[in-house]
Design a protein around this motif. Structure first.
Motif, PDB file in Angstrom:
ATOM      1  N   PRO A  41       4.708   1.323  11.449  1.00  0.00           N
ATOM      2  CA  PRO A  41       4.680   1.755  10.049  1.00  0.00           C
ATOM      3  C   PRO A  41       3.385   2.490   9.729  1.00  0.00           C
ATOM      4  O   PRO A  41       2.403   2.396  10.450  1.00  0.00           O
ATOM      5  N   CYS A  42       3.399   3.221   8.655  1.00  0.00           N
ATOM      6  CA  CYS A  42       2.191   3.860   8.161  1.00  0.00           C
ATOM      7  C   CYS A  42       1.275   2.754   7.652  1.00  0.00           C
ATOM      8  O   CYS A  42       1.719   1.830   6.975  1.00  0.00           O
ATOM      9  N   ALA A  43       0.014   2.834   7.970  1.00  0.00           N
ATOM     10  CA  ALA A  43      -0.943   1.802   7.576  1.00  0.00           C
ATOM     11  C   ALA A  43      -1.430   1.960   6.146  1.00  0.00           C
ATOM     12  O   ALA A  43      -2.252   1.187   5.686  1.00  0.00           O
ATOM     13  N   SER A  44      -0.928   2.922   5.424  1.00  0.00           N
ATOM     14  CA  SER A  44      -1.362   3.157   4.055  1.00  0.00           C
ATOM     15  C   SER A  44      -1.007   1.988   3.152  1.00  0.00           C
ATOM     16  O   SER A  44       0.062   1.389   3.267  1.00  0.00           O
ATOM     17  N   SER A  45      -1.902   1.698   2.243  1.00  0.00           N
ATOM     18  CA  SER A  45      -1.663   0.614   1.291  1.00  0.00           C
ATOM     19  C   SER A  45      -0.765   1.064   0.138  1.00  0.00           C
ATOM     20  O   SER A  45      -0.431   0.268  -0.735  1.00  0.00           O
ATOM     21  N   THR A  46      -0.361   2.330   0.140  1.00  0.00           N
ATOM     22  CA  THR A  46       0.481   2.840  -0.940  1.00  0.00           C
ATOM     23  C   THR A  46       1.964   2.649  -0.679  1.00  0.00           C
ATOM     24  O   THR A  46       2.788   3.045  -1.493  1.00  0.00           O
ATOM     25  N   GLY A  47       2.331   2.059   0.449  1.00  0.00           N
ATOM     26  CA  GLY A  47       3.733   1.824   0.753  1.00  0.00           C
ATOM     27  C   GLY A  47       4.455   3.040   1.280  1.00  0.00           C
ATOM     28  O   GLY A  47       5.671   3.168   1.143  1.00  0.00           O
ATOM     29  N   CYS A  48       3.733   3.943   1.903  1.00  0.00           N
ATOM     30  CA  CYS A  48       4.326   5.154   2.468  1.00  0.00           C
ATOM     31  C   CYS A  48       5.365   4.760   3.530  1.00  0.00           C
ATOM     32  O   CYS A  48       5.139   3.881   4.348  1.00  0.00           O
ATOM     33  N   GLU A  49       6.505   5.424   3.511  1.00  0.00           N
ATOM     34  CA  GLU A  49       7.579   5.110   4.456  1.00  0.00           C
ATOM     35  C   GLU A  49       7.866   6.277   5.390  1.00  0.00           C
ATOM     36  O   GLU A  49       8.991   6.514   5.785  1.00  0.00           O
ATOM     37  N   CYS A  50       6.818   7.013   5.770  1.00  0.00           N
ATOM     38  CA  CYS A  50       7.012   8.174   6.636  1.00  0.00           C
ATOM     39  C   CYS A  50       7.568   7.787   8.001  1.00  0.00           C
ATOM     40  O   CYS A  50       8.243   8.582   8.631  1.00  0.00           O
ATOM     41  N   ALA A  51       7.327   6.567   8.464  1.00  0.00           N
ATOM     42  CA  ALA A  51       7.839   6.136   9.769  1.00  0.00           C
ATOM     43  C   ALA A  51       9.367   6.138   9.786  1.00  0.00           C
ATOM     44  O   ALA A  51       9.981   6.462  10.800  1.00  0.00           O
ATOM     45  N   LYS A  52       9.978   5.806   8.659  1.00  0.00           N
ATOM     46  CA  LYS A  52      11.450   5.805   8.585  1.00  0.00           C
ATOM     47  C   LYS A  52      12.010   7.209   8.751  1.00  0.00           C
ATOM     48  O   LYS A  52      13.027   7.410   9.376  1.00  0.00           O
ATOM     49  N   SER A  53      11.317   8.201   8.183  1.00  0.00           N
ATOM     50  CA  SER A  53      11.763   9.582   8.271  1.00  0.00           C
ATOM     51  C   SER A  53      11.500  10.185   9.637  1.00  0.00           C
ATOM     52  O   SER A  53      12.148  11.147  10.032  1.00  0.00           O
ATOM     53  N   ALA A  54      10.546   9.646  10.370  1.00  0.00           N
ATOM     54  CA  ALA A  54      10.170  10.200  11.672  1.00  0.00           C
ATOM     55  C   ALA A  54      11.306  10.105  12.676  1.00  0.00           C
ATOM     56  O   ALA A  54      11.403  10.915  13.589  1.00  0.00           O
ATOM     57  N   HIS A  55      12.167   9.125  12.534  1.00  0.00           N
ATOM     58  CA  HIS A  55      13.276   8.959  13.475  1.00  0.00           C
ATOM     59  C   HIS A  55      14.630   9.126  12.808  1.00  0.00           C
ATOM     60  O   HIS A  55      15.640   8.772  13.367  1.00  0.00           O
ATOM     61  N   GLY A  56      14.588   9.709  11.578  1.00  0.00           N
ATOM     62  CA  GLY A  56      15.747   9.794  10.741  1.00  0.00           C
ATOM     63  C   GLY A  56      16.856  10.629  11.177  1.00  0.00           C
ATOM     64  O   GLY A  56      17.928  10.710  10.842  1.00  0.00           O
TER      65      GLY A  56
END
Length: 56
Positions: A41-56
């Motif tokens: 997952p993205c380590a950002s404290s803002t709840g970024c969900e870029c990891a989900k899109s990376a394999h989308g």
């Protein structure tokens, strides 16, 4: 110093003082720098969900 957005294609997090540099690009965390190769997952404290899109 100008604030930069993470170079991960699906991430909109700002790169801070602890940026991870890879191939001349700045990333907000190691997961983004590795393009979420293992679903990290993205380590950002803002709840970024870029990891989900990376394999989308």
């Amino acid at each position: 110093m100008q604030q930069q957005t993470c170079a991960c294609p699906h991430c909109n997090c700002l790169v801070g003082n602890n940026a991870v540099m890879k191939e001349g690009k700045s990333y907000c965390c190691q997961g983004c720098a590795d393009h979420h190769a293992h679903g990290e997952p993205c380590a950002s404290s803002t709840g970024c969900e870029c990891a989900k899109s990376a394999h989308g």
